[in-house]
Motif scaffolding. Structure first.
Motif, short mmCIF file in Angstrom:
data_model
loop_
_atom_site.label_atom_id
_atom_site.label_comp_id
_atom_site.label_asym_id
_atom_site.label_seq_id
_atom_site.Cartn_x
_atom_site.Cartn_y
_atom_site.Cartn_z
N THR A 264 0.82 -1.21 0.00
CA THR A 264 0.00 0.00 0.00
C THR A 264 0.85 1.25 0.00
O THR A 264 1.71 1.42 0.86
N PRO A 265 0.65 2.17 -0.95
CA PRO A 265 1.38 3.44 -0.92
C PRO A 265 1.05 4.22 0.35
O PRO A 265 -0.04 4.10 0.91
N ASP A 266 2.00 5.00 0.81
CA ASP A 266 1.79 5.76 2.04
C ASP A 266 0.55 6.64 1.97
O ASP A 266 -0.15 6.84 2.97
N THR A 267 0.25 7.17 0.79
CA THR A 267 -0.89 8.07 0.64
C THR A 267 -2.22 7.36 0.76
O THR A 267 -3.27 8.02 0.88
N LEU A 268 -2.23 6.02 0.72
CA LEU A 268 -3.48 5.28 0.85
C LEU A 268 -3.52 4.42 2.10
O LEU A 268 -4.38 3.56 2.24
N ARG A 269 -2.61 4.67 3.03
CA ARG A 269 -2.61 3.94 4.28
C ARG A 269 -3.61 4.49 5.29
O ARG A 269 -3.95 3.84 6.28
N THR A 270 -4.05 5.71 5.06
CA THR A 270 -5.00 6.36 5.96
C THR A 270 -6.19 6.85 5.15
O THR A 270 -6.13 6.96 3.92
N PRO A 271 -7.32 7.14 5.82
CA PRO A 271 -8.49 7.64 5.09
C PRO A 271 -8.17 8.90 4.31
O PRO A 271 -7.41 9.76 4.76
N VAL A 272 -8.79 9.01 3.15
CA VAL A 272 -8.57 10.16 2.27
C VAL A 272 -9.92 10.62 1.72
O VAL A 272 -10.74 9.80 1.30
N LEU A 273 -10.13 11.91 1.73
CA LEU A 273 -11.30 12.49 1.08
C LEU A 273 -10.92 12.75 -0.37
O LEU A 273 -10.16 13.65 -0.69
N LEU A 274 -11.43 11.92 -1.26
CA LEU A 274 -11.04 11.99 -2.67
C LEU A 274 -11.72 13.13 -3.41
O LEU A 274 -11.18 13.67 -4.36
#
Length: 501
Positions: A264-274
């Motif tokens: 998993t890329p670091d940017t997708l390890r935590t919740p993200v508002l897309l």
């Protein structure tokens, strides 16, 4: 449910320390026992330490940082792509590599032909090359005939999640549009109901998108991944969503397993508002005309327990004139339903004070309804078992008791202890129910089958000389379809206790 961290209770914490825990995002309930789900995802946002990040948007949409497909050693991470980073060649979204050719055991062949959505590690006899997460896996039988196609995950015991079996299918936006259209057709009654705007749209294995969940909350969508195999395909999935189900908000949640995966890329390890505005006040939605709020970044599952919608509706039908106790109440879904149905008083109890505050806000949101405004709603923070024992000691009695605990059996070998815990809850609840009153008790683990659970409740009641008249025994609602045994986690019994002789 679940034990709170000292000093950091959140709306995702629910009321039981001794027999089970429930954290933000559970398979339920750990998020409940949705197959492949992480059972407990705690997020720094729960303690106020994290403000959910947003990827910079262009025309309301941002490219997703996908997996770097270059060979790497096990456990080696990915180069992070932050919102302020200018994407370079190594950061750009990429397409999966050549498909893997996979041959499986005869037993796995039979299981796949029978519709099972998983192929386990020990079921693979031969594979054409070393794959990485998200590769397309094409399965062949012992005679080299096409069997199925799915997504490969080298880190999981579930090596391949089946997307299509029996006939070849091209994995991509077209297939995702087909799955989404099929799911919307199955849920047509919900889609067309203006009084209910919160429901599950894609339910993983049940909708032939194993390891992926998509929930609707009003004008927003929440996407949750339970395997990193979906991450390289998120842009194509979003393309299908934009076409068939445009929304003002799209939030991404990783399971605990996805958060911790080296794939998993670091940017997708935590919740993200897309896309969409910040979710400071959550996502408001309707259920049977009642207003609720989901909090995807700090709550359980994707922010609310949509799977209990039909059981809440039944509580609403039965609650008129009854004082109601809601145990493991979380944010008060059953409590509000009971009040709207005419319960003159409702007591919500949970281990989490923030969850109970949100329950109070749900009552405030619906104060325009006379029945809700007239109901006396109380909250009590504490361990569910201890609270019930204290209520009995104080001589408190209720016309209805709702018991909706955590799974208690998330791992093999915990089944016997789970049944003992369910039995203890039944005993405590029955002591608190007036003659002629109603017990509502649920289980949310696939490790306890429906028959065992219902017999546990009924036999416990019989042993207590309060044999129950069964009103209903319920399972999964239409937006949580089941296609394999491991997916059948939810069951609920409605029973009436005897009247005084």
């Amino acid at each position: 449910m679940g034990a709170a961290r000292p000093g950091a209770a959140t709306p995702g914490d629910r009321g039981r320390r001794r027999h089970g825990t429930r954290g933000p995002g559970r398979s339920r309930r750990g998020d409940r026992d949705e197959p492949g789900a992480d059972l407990r995802l705690r997020h720094p946002a729960a303690s106020g330490a994290f403000a959910p990040g947003r990827i910079g948007l262009r025309s309301g949409r941002a490219p997703l940082p996908c997996l770097d497909r270059r060979p790497r050693g096990r456990g080696q991470g990915n180069t992070p792509l932050s919102p302020s980073t200018t994407p370079g060649p190594d950061d750009a979204p990429i397409t999966p590599g050549p498909p893997l050719a996979v041959r499986v055991t005869p037993a796995a062949e039979r299981a796949v032909r029978d519709g099972h959505p998983w192929v386990f590690e020990n079921s693979i006899r031969e594979i054409s090359r070393e794959g990485v997460s998200g590769d397309i896996a094409v399965l062949f039988d012992r005679k080299n005939r096409f069997l199925a196609v799915g997504l490969f995950d080298p880190e999981s015991p579930i090596r391949v999640r089946i997307l299509s079996a029996g006939s070849p299918a091209k994995v991509g936006a077209g297939l995702f549009r087909t799955r989404l259209a099929e799911a919307l057709k199955l849920r047509r009654r919900l889609v067309d109901d203006p009084e209910t705007t919160g429901f599950r749209i894609l339910s993983g294995e049940g909708d032939r998108v194993p390891g992926l969940v998509l929930d609707r909350y009003g004008e927003g969508l929440v996407l949750k991944c339970y395997t990193p195999a979906w991450l390289p395909w998120l842009d194509e999935l979003r393309s299908a969503l934009d076409e068939l189900l445009p929304s003002s908000v799209l939030a991404y949640l990783p399971s605990r397993g996805v958060s911790g995966s080296p794939a998993t890329p670091d940017t997708l390890r935590t919740p993200v508002l897309l896309s969409g505005p910040p979710l400071d006040d959550g996502l408001e939605f309707l259920e049977g005309g009642l207003r609720y709020r989901a909090h995807p970044f700090v709550g359980h599952k994707t922010g609310f327990y949509l799977d209990q919608r039909e059981n809440r509706a039944r509580v609403r039908e039965l609650a008129r004139g009854l004082r109601v106790l809601n145990v493991f109440s979380y944010t008060g879904g059953f409590s509000l339903a009971a009040a709207a149905g005419g319960a003159p008083g409702v007591l919500s109890t949970d281990l989490s004070e923030p969850a109970l505050r949100e329950a109070e806000r749900h009552f405030e949101l619906n104060a325009g309804l006379e029945a809700v405004r007239s109901a006396a709603h109380e909250t009590r923070t504490g361990d569910a078992f201890e609270v019930m024992e204290a209520l009995d000691t104080a001589g408190e009695r209720f016309g209805m008791v709702v018991v909706d605990p955590p799974s208690f059996a998330r791992e093999k070998g915990q089944e016997a202890g789970a049944l003992r815990a369910y039995g203890k809850l039944t005993q405590l609840a029955l002591k608190l129910i007036e003659p002629g009153g109603i017990l509502v008790q649920a289980s949310c683990t696939a490790r306890i089958d429906a028959e065992s659970f219902f017999l546990s409740v009924l036999n416990t009641a019989r042993s207590a000389d309060r044999s129950l008249e069964v009103i209903a025994q319920t399972g999964h609602p239409v937006d949580h379809p089941v296609r394999h045994p491991e997916g059948e986690y939810l069951k609920c019994l409605f029973g009436r206790v005897p009247t005084a002789s």
